[in-house]
Design an enzyme around this catalytic site. Sequence first.
Site, PDB file in Angstrom:
ATOM      1  N   HIS A  39       0.815  -1.072  -0.021  1.00  0.00           N
ATOM      2  CA  HIS A  39       0.123  -0.181   0.025  1.00  0.00           C
ATOM      3  C   HIS A  39       0.926   1.313  -0.016  1.00  0.00           C
ATOM      4  CE1 HIS A  39      -3.873  -1.960   0.422  1.00  0.00           C
ATOM      5  NE2 HIS A  39      -4.389  -0.852   0.312  1.00  0.00           N
ATOM      6  N   LYS A 104     -10.106  -7.166   7.950  1.00  0.00           N
ATOM      7  CA  LYS A 104     -10.907  -7.845   9.127  1.00  0.00           C
ATOM      8  C   LYS A 104     -10.635  -6.677  10.340  1.00  0.00           C
ATOM      9  CE  LYS A 104      -7.503 -10.712  11.337  1.00  0.00           C
ATOM     10  NZ  LYS A 104      -7.112 -12.112  11.785  1.00  0.00           N
TER      11      LYS A 104
END
Length: 186
Positions: A39, A104
Site C-alpha cells: 500500500h 478484518k
Amino acid sequence: MSKTYYLSTPLTSEDTKQLRSGDIVYLSGVIYTARDAAHKRLVELLESGAKFPFPIEGSIVYFVGPTPPKPNEPIGSAGPTTSYRMDSYSPTMLKFGSKGMIGKGKRNADVINACKEYDGIYFGATGGAGALLGKRIKSAEIIAYPELGPEAVRRLEVENFPVTVINDTYGADYYQMGREQYEVKD
C-alpha cells in the site's frame, strides 16, 4: 434487515450505494491483494502520477498475505489480515477510484469518511476461514512487488467470494451496530 447481493467487479457507485452495513455480498470477478508494504508503494505511485499496476477504477483490494498453493491449486490459505495497518493509505486509494477493500477489524474515522465521500465500501471477511476463502479463488497471479513474497500485489479471480459490509457509503459501522444491540440502556 440485511440483504444478500451477488456483484461482479469492477464495482460502480451504483453498486456500492445500494449496500448497507450488515449486508452479505458474494463477489465475482477480479480483486487485487495488497498489505501495508505494498500500500505504501501503491499510494506513492498514485500521488506521483506514475503508472499503476492495475486498473484502480472500481477495484476491490483484499488485505491478505496468502500461503503458497498446494499442487494444482491457484493459492493456499487466503484469510484476511487486520485492516487498521492500511488506514493511512485507504482514503487515498478510494480518492483515486478504488471502490472498496476487504479485511478484518475496525477502521478509523478517516477511512469511514472516505467511504462516504468516494462511495467506497469496507467489506469484512471471516478471520480464521482462510482455507475456505482460498477455495473461492480461481486464479492468482503476482502483478507487482514480487520481492514482498506473500505480501506482493496479486490479481485474483474470485467466484462468489463471501464478504459482509462493515462500513457503507452512508457512514454506518456494522461493528458499532452490533454492540448497540446488546448495550444496556438506562
